[in-house]
Write a protein that holds these residues in place. Sequence first.
Motif, mmCIF file in Angstrom:
data_model
loop_
_atom_site.group_PDB
_atom_site.id
_atom_site.type_symbol
_atom_site.label_atom_id
_atom_site.label_comp_id
_atom_site.label_asym_id
_atom_site.label_seq_id
_atom_site.Cartn_x
_atom_site.Cartn_y
_atom_site.Cartn_z
ATOM 1 N N ARG A 165 -16.446 1.917 9.578
ATOM 2 C CA ARG A 165 -15.719 2.935 9.479
ATOM 3 C C ARG A 165 -14.813 2.905 8.069
ATOM 4 N N GLY A 166 -15.371 2.164 7.336
ATOM 5 C CA GLY A 166 -14.738 1.912 5.982
ATOM 6 C C GLY A 166 -13.568 1.284 5.982
ATOM 7 N N CYS A 167 -12.858 0.701 7.096
ATOM 8 C CA CYS A 167 -11.508 0.178 7.001
ATOM 9 C C CYS A 167 -11.525 -1.462 6.589
ATOM 10 N N LEU A 168 -12.626 -2.043 6.536
ATOM 11 C CA LEU A 168 -12.760 -3.459 6.118
ATOM 12 C C LEU A 168 -13.868 -3.361 5.077
ATOM 13 N N THR A 169 -13.931 -4.741 4.217
ATOM 14 C CA THR A 169 -14.804 -4.727 3.248
ATOM 15 C C THR A 169 -15.127 -6.344 3.215
ATOM 16 N N ASP A 170 -16.554 -6.517 2.725
ATOM 17 C CA ASP A 170 -16.676 -8.018 2.539
ATOM 18 C C ASP A 170 -16.373 -8.373 1.234
ATOM 19 N N THR A 171 -15.569 -9.291 0.964
ATOM 20 C CA THR A 171 -15.125 -9.812 -0.504
ATOM 21 C C THR A 171 -15.726 -11.233 -0.608
ATOM 22 N N GLY A 172 -16.906 -11.239 -0.697
ATOM 23 C CA GLY A 172 -17.924 -12.392 -0.892
ATOM 24 C C GLY A 172 -17.691 -13.318 0.073
ATOM 25 N N GLY A 173 -18.002 -13.004 1.338
ATOM 26 C CA GLY A 173 -18.064 -13.738 2.715
ATOM 27 C C GLY A 173 -16.973 -13.778 3.343
ATOM 28 N N ALA A 174 -15.707 -13.025 3.115
ATOM 29 C CA ALA A 174 -14.646 -13.019 3.799
ATOM 30 C C ALA A 174 -14.172 -11.537 3.888
ATOM 31 N N LEU A 175 -13.683 -11.076 5.029
ATOM 32 C CA LEU A 175 -13.241 -9.537 5.409
ATOM 33 C C LEU A 175 -11.951 -9.433 4.967
ATOM 34 N N ALA A 176 -11.716 -8.277 4.302
ATOM 35 C CA ALA A 176 -10.330 -7.816 3.808
ATOM 36 C C ALA A 176 -10.113 -6.479 4.235
ATOM 37 N N PRO A 177 -8.968 -5.858 4.470
ATOM 38 C CA PRO A 177 -8.494 -4.492 4.577
ATOM 39 C C PRO A 177 -8.978 -3.848 3.328
ATOM 40 N N THR A 178 -9.397 -2.540 3.526
ATOM 41 C CA THR A 178 -9.405 -1.709 2.520
ATOM 42 C C THR A 178 -8.032 -0.978 2.321
ATOM 43 N N VAL A 179 -8.065 -0.130 1.141
ATOM 44 C CA VAL A 179 -6.878 0.872 1.067
ATOM 45 C C VAL A 179 -6.745 1.642 2.349
ATOM 46 N N ALA A 180 -8.293 2.202 2.899
ATOM 47 C CA ALA A 180 -8.248 3.223 4.126
ATOM 48 C C ALA A 180 -7.487 2.268 5.325
ATOM 49 N N GLY A 181 -8.106 1.058 5.349
ATOM 50 C CA GLY A 181 -7.480 0.336 6.659
ATOM 51 C C GLY A 181 -5.975 0.164 6.451
ATOM 52 N N ILE A 182 -5.489 -0.170 5.360
ATOM 53 C CA ILE A 182 -4.053 -0.424 5.307
ATOM 54 C C ILE A 182 -3.281 0.908 5.717
ATOM 55 N N LEU A 183 -3.703 1.979 5.084
ATOM 56 C CA LEU A 183 -3.301 3.225 5.281
ATOM 57 C C LEU A 183 -3.125 3.501 6.808
ATOM 58 N N LEU A 184 -4.259 3.407 7.200
ATOM 59 C CA LEU A 184 -4.370 3.844 8.780
ATOM 60 C C LEU A 184 -3.798 3.177 9.925
ATOM 61 N N PHE A 185 -3.887 1.696 9.663
ATOM 62 C CA PHE A 185 -3.621 0.671 10.657
ATOM 63 C C PHE A 185 -2.709 -0.306 10.267
ATOM 64 N N GLY A 186 -2.266 -0.467 9.157
ATOM 65 C CA GLY A 186 -1.428 -1.217 8.390
ATOM 66 C C GLY A 186 0.015 -1.584 9.329
ATOM 67 N N ARG A 187 0.364 -2.874 9.399
ATOM 68 C CA ARG A 187 1.757 -3.162 9.854
ATOM 69 C C ARG A 187 2.777 -2.277 8.970
ATOM 70 N N ASP A 188 2.298 -2.625 7.895
ATOM 71 C CA ASP A 188 3.569 -2.103 6.797
ATOM 72 C C ASP A 188 2.743 -1.739 5.356
ATOM 73 N N PRO A 189 2.148 -0.295 5.615
ATOM 74 C CA PRO A 189 1.398 0.054 4.547
ATOM 75 C C PRO A 189 2.139 0.014 3.203
ATOM 76 N N GLN A 190 3.317 0.506 3.200
ATOM 77 C CA GLN A 190 4.280 0.775 2.025
ATOM 78 C C GLN A 190 4.559 -0.696 1.242
ATOM 79 N N ARG A 191 4.267 -1.809 1.978
ATOM 80 C CA ARG A 191 4.470 -2.854 1.249
ATOM 81 C C ARG A 191 3.499 -3.017 0.153
ATOM 82 N N PHE A 192 2.231 -2.512 0.380
ATOM 83 C CA PHE A 192 0.919 -2.598 -0.473
ATOM 84 C C PHE A 192 0.711 -1.515 -1.367
ATOM 85 N N LEU A 193 1.263 -0.193 -0.680
ATOM 86 C CA LEU A 193 1.188 1.044 -1.444
ATOM 87 C C LEU A 193 2.282 1.934 -1.196
#
Length: 474
Positions: free
Chosen positions: A189-217
């Motif tokens: 669904r585009g909320c995680l991405t593979d950053t060279g073998g490790a999964l990381a949240p995308t902007v969409a993931g942080i905005l939709l499901f983040g604990r504190d989205p405004q910490r990053f955006l």
Amino acid sequence: MTASALIMRRPASHTVAAAEALLRREPADDLALFHEAPDAAQLAATLAALANAHGGAVVLAPTNALPDALADLTQSACLLAQPPLILPLPELLTLPGGLVAMINVPSGLPHVYSVYGVYWTRMAAQNRPLTTEELRRLLMQRDPGSAGFESTAVPGSRLDDLDPSRVRAYVQALSGLAADTVEEVLLSRGCLTDTGGALAPTVAGILLFGRDPQRFLRSAEVIAVRYQGADMSDEFVRQDIRGALPQQVRLAEAFVADHMRRTNRIRGLAREEVPEYPISVVREALVNAVAHRDYAARGEGIRLLMFSDRLQVYSPGRLPGHVTLDNLLAERYSRNEAIVQILSDMGFSERLGYGMDRMVRVMSEHGLPPPQFTETAAGFQVTLRNGGEMIAASAPASAAGEAPALRWRGLNLNPRQESALQFLAQRGRITNSDYQALQPEVSAETLRRDLADLVDQGILLRVGEKRATYYILK
């Protein structure tokens, strides 16, 4: 059973009759039929072709197909496309001839999609590669500047920056998936991405499901303000709305509902309450602002401004892609396809961005002017205008030469409250101390209840906290 199989198990919106009608049609520019199971690459090319054209439907009706097999095929095909296709959940229908899977490809997706390096389009009921000129033109149309920002990894973020309760609620509502399939769902669904073998949240993931989205955006917020008059002034109520996007939509809608004025009208023999604005139109404006804003633009958030005669929703980012003010009601384009699709999954709208014409219709049904759509130098704004004199007559706003007893006749007020409103009409605001001075023989608790009752009736707005509290006419 795989995650993709479970994702498909949801109530179907198509009827059996509609599915059978599609099966009787010939293949077309907006319809692809497979009576034998295609391989993943063939299906991926068809999905990409429709996405690069004007959208459409794919119907899979292989004889004796199993749900898991159709689900896995669809999931694999979506992931073969580059970038991966994020589509509405496929639907499974059982027809007399067997199982049918229906895949909808919305129009207005933001990217140009390829499969194994080939960019496909749909024409004359066939898939064919785009020519060099067609590809160049399509790349120019689809807003390469900001499209795709939502799919980038958020620097410094980790998986535990996502709120597991929000993720779990979404996944379970989507399909009832087990915990070990959650990451697969978020990837698809585009909320995680593979950053060279490790999964990381995308902007969409942080905005939709983040604990504190405004910490990053930091600017991913809604600034809601209610002014007393038709212009900005020092008399206002403000709420800074933060958190995940679904929470922002709900809180912004609640702010409008709390601060809207209402009047009564007689329909037949019954009295009914009429809100200042149809709440469904307000919700559509808010959801579209949150879903389609340009999150790559820093420094300002969405602005929700309420005045005595209008409501404005401003969203950073000009109209994307090929959409203009002239074709706004007819064209479709999703700058943030993952955010759009997940908010749609959550039930905020059937498919976001398809409601502008509905806003126009509902405002007309309520006897209100059509929404005004405006493109600014750096954003897009929707303006809703209220019923003017009808709404103004329902609120205890001052009117020169009108006796207070007539102005507030019909309201359930005691004499103390009428004196407070008269004071407000003359001074514009009242504090607890002002009210105590007007009614020195009455206890402070009784006066507090008087003012609270006027707020509950929608006559006053409370501004400030504790000793700085004062009240204005709503």
